[in-house]
Design a protein around this motif. Structure first.
Motif, PDB file in Angstrom:
ATOM      1  N   ASP A  14      50.576 128.154 -25.786  1.00 18.50           N
ATOM      2  CA  ASP A  14      49.883 127.225 -24.782  1.00 18.50           C
ATOM      3  C   ASP A  14      48.687 126.413 -24.856  1.00 18.50           C
ATOM      4  O   ASP A  14      48.310 125.537 -23.882  1.00 18.50           O
ATOM      5  CB  ASP A  14      49.412 128.335 -23.434  1.00 18.50           C
ATOM      6  N   THR A  15      48.201 126.278 -26.319  1.00 22.97           N
ATOM      7  CA  THR A  15      47.131 125.517 -26.523  1.00 22.97           C
ATOM      8  C   THR A  15      47.348 124.087 -26.334  1.00 22.97           C
ATOM      9  O   THR A  15      48.498 123.455 -27.053  1.00 22.97           O
ATOM     10  CB  THR A  15      46.993 125.935 -28.046  1.00 22.97           C
ATOM     11  N   ALA A  16      46.648 123.327 -25.619  1.00 21.59           N
ATOM     12  CA  ALA A  16      46.811 121.980 -25.421  1.00 21.59           C
ATOM     13  C   ALA A  16      45.871 121.358 -24.414  1.00 21.59           C
ATOM     14  O   ALA A  16      45.066 122.231 -24.006  1.00 21.59           O
ATOM     15  CB  ALA A  16      48.294 121.760 -24.684  1.00 21.59           C
ATOM     16  N   GLY A  24      44.247 112.578 -14.594  1.00 26.23           N
ATOM     17  CA  GLY A  24      42.761 113.306 -14.850  1.00 26.23           C
ATOM     18  C   GLY A  24      42.599 112.881 -16.362  1.00 26.23           C
ATOM     19  O   GLY A  24      43.494 112.350 -17.346  1.00 26.23           O
ATOM     20  N   GLN A  25      41.321 113.302 -16.711  1.00 25.09           N
ATOM     21  CA  GLN A  25      40.735 112.984 -17.915  1.00 25.09           C
ATOM     22  C   GLN A  25      41.125 113.933 -19.270  1.00 25.09           C
ATOM     23  O   GLN A  25      41.143 113.778 -20.144  1.00 25.09           O
ATOM     24  CB  GLN A  25      39.447 112.656 -18.082  1.00 25.09           C
ATOM     25  N   GLY A  26      41.811 115.031 -18.337  1.00 30.67           N
ATOM     26  CA  GLY A  26      42.168 116.284 -19.450  1.00 30.67           C
ATOM     27  C   GLY A  26      41.274 117.337 -19.763  1.00 30.67           C
ATOM     28  O   GLY A  26      40.134 116.904 -19.847  1.00 30.67           O
ATOM     29  N   THR A  27      41.618 118.302 -19.762  1.00 33.87           N
ATOM     30  CA  THR A  27      40.997 119.778 -20.302  1.00 33.87           C
ATOM     31  C   THR A  27      41.367 120.497 -21.218  1.00 33.87           C
ATOM     32  O   THR A  27      42.543 120.575 -21.256  1.00 33.87           O
ATOM     33  CB  THR A  27      40.351 120.425 -19.041  1.00 33.87           C
ATOM     34  N   GLN A  28      40.666 120.829 -22.288  1.00 35.89           N
ATOM     35  CA  GLN A  28      41.264 121.400 -23.318  1.00 35.89           C
ATOM     36  C   GLN A  28      41.485 122.910 -23.008  1.00 35.89           C
ATOM     37  O   GLN A  28      40.340 123.638 -22.657  1.00 35.89           O
ATOM     38  CB  GLN A  28      40.344 121.412 -24.641  1.00 35.89           C
ATOM     39  N   VAL A  29      42.445 123.601 -23.234  1.00 34.39           N
ATOM     40  CA  VAL A  29      42.786 125.032 -23.327  1.00 34.39           C
ATOM     41  C   VAL A  29      43.127 125.534 -24.754  1.00 34.39           C
ATOM     42  O   VAL A  29      44.306 124.707 -25.348  1.00 34.39           O
ATOM     43  CB  VAL A  29      43.935 125.415 -22.266  1.00 34.39           C
ATOM     44  N   GLY A  65      50.344 119.207 -26.379  1.00 36.69           N
ATOM     45  CA  GLY A  65      49.749 120.192 -27.565  1.00 36.69           C
ATOM     46  C   GLY A  65      49.700 119.374 -28.889  1.00 36.69           C
ATOM     47  O   GLY A  65      49.968 117.962 -28.817  1.00 36.69           O
ATOM     48  N   PRO A  66      49.122 119.798 -29.808  1.00 31.19           N
ATOM     49  CA  PRO A  66      48.746 119.177 -30.909  1.00 31.19           C
ATOM     50  C   PRO A  66      50.192 118.616 -31.758  1.00 31.19           C
ATOM     51  O   PRO A  66      50.955 119.437 -32.018  1.00 31.19           O
ATOM     52  CB  PRO A  66      48.162 120.054 -31.906  1.00 31.19           C
ATOM     53  N   GLY A  67      50.361 117.269 -31.858  1.00 33.68           N
ATOM     54  CA  GLY A  67      51.353 116.679 -32.452  1.00 33.68           C
ATOM     55  C   GLY A  67      52.606 116.766 -31.518  1.00 33.68           C
ATOM     56  O   GLY A  67      53.716 116.401 -32.105  1.00 33.68           O
ATOM     57  N   LYS A  68      52.519 117.082 -30.321  1.00 36.62           N
ATOM     58  CA  LYS A  68      53.468 117.129 -29.240  1.00 36.62           C
ATOM     59  C   LYS A  68      53.616 116.053 -28.163  1.00 36.62           C
ATOM     60  O   LYS A  68      52.388 115.175 -28.306  1.00 36.62           O
ATOM     61  CB  LYS A  68      53.601 118.456 -28.713  1.00 36.62           C
TER      62      LYS A  68
END
Length: 121
Positions: free
Chosen positions: A89-91, A112-117, A40-43
């Motif tokens: 859960d945004t991350a 993996g490359q990551g996917t935004q939720v 998550g943002p800043g985590k």
């Protein structure tokens, strides 16, 4: 070389659902544990859920009862069904796969490359 392709992220309202997929490809490999992590943002990046080759699962306390991890061994694909989503859960969600090469006992891992939720309130 093992490659992971993730899909399924997006924007959803709180209380909604999303399903993430991660497909592993590579020759002469056997997939072991598959898992999902998030940052998550800043985590820091944290474990969300894992599933081993036999189908045994493990979840972080924050997602138990809301998320379900599953896999299709024939397709070397792992899924994360996310329900009752919350803004926290945004991350960026990352898939991680452990594998071994044929005729070897050494275990490797790949991200993996990551996917935004993004979950809006």
């Amino acid at each position: 070389q093992v490659q992971l392709v993730e899909s399924g992220g997006g924007l959803v309202q709180a209380g909604g659902s999303l399903r993430l997929s991660c497909a592993a490809s590579g020759s002469r490999i056997s997939i072991n544990t598959m898992g999902w992590y998030r940052q998550g943002p800043g985590k820091q990046r944290e474990l969300v859920a894992t599933i081993n080759k036999s189908g045994s699962t493990d979840y972080s306390d924050s997602v138990k009862g809301r998320f379900t991890i599953s896999r299709d061994n024939a397709k070397n694909t792992v899924y994360l069904q996310m329900s009752s989503l919350k803004p926290e859960d945004t991350a960026i969600y990352y898939c991680k796969v452990y594998y071994i090469r044929y005729f070897s006992s050494v275990e490797y891992d790949v991200w993996g490359q990551g996917t935004q939720v993004t979950v809006s309130s």
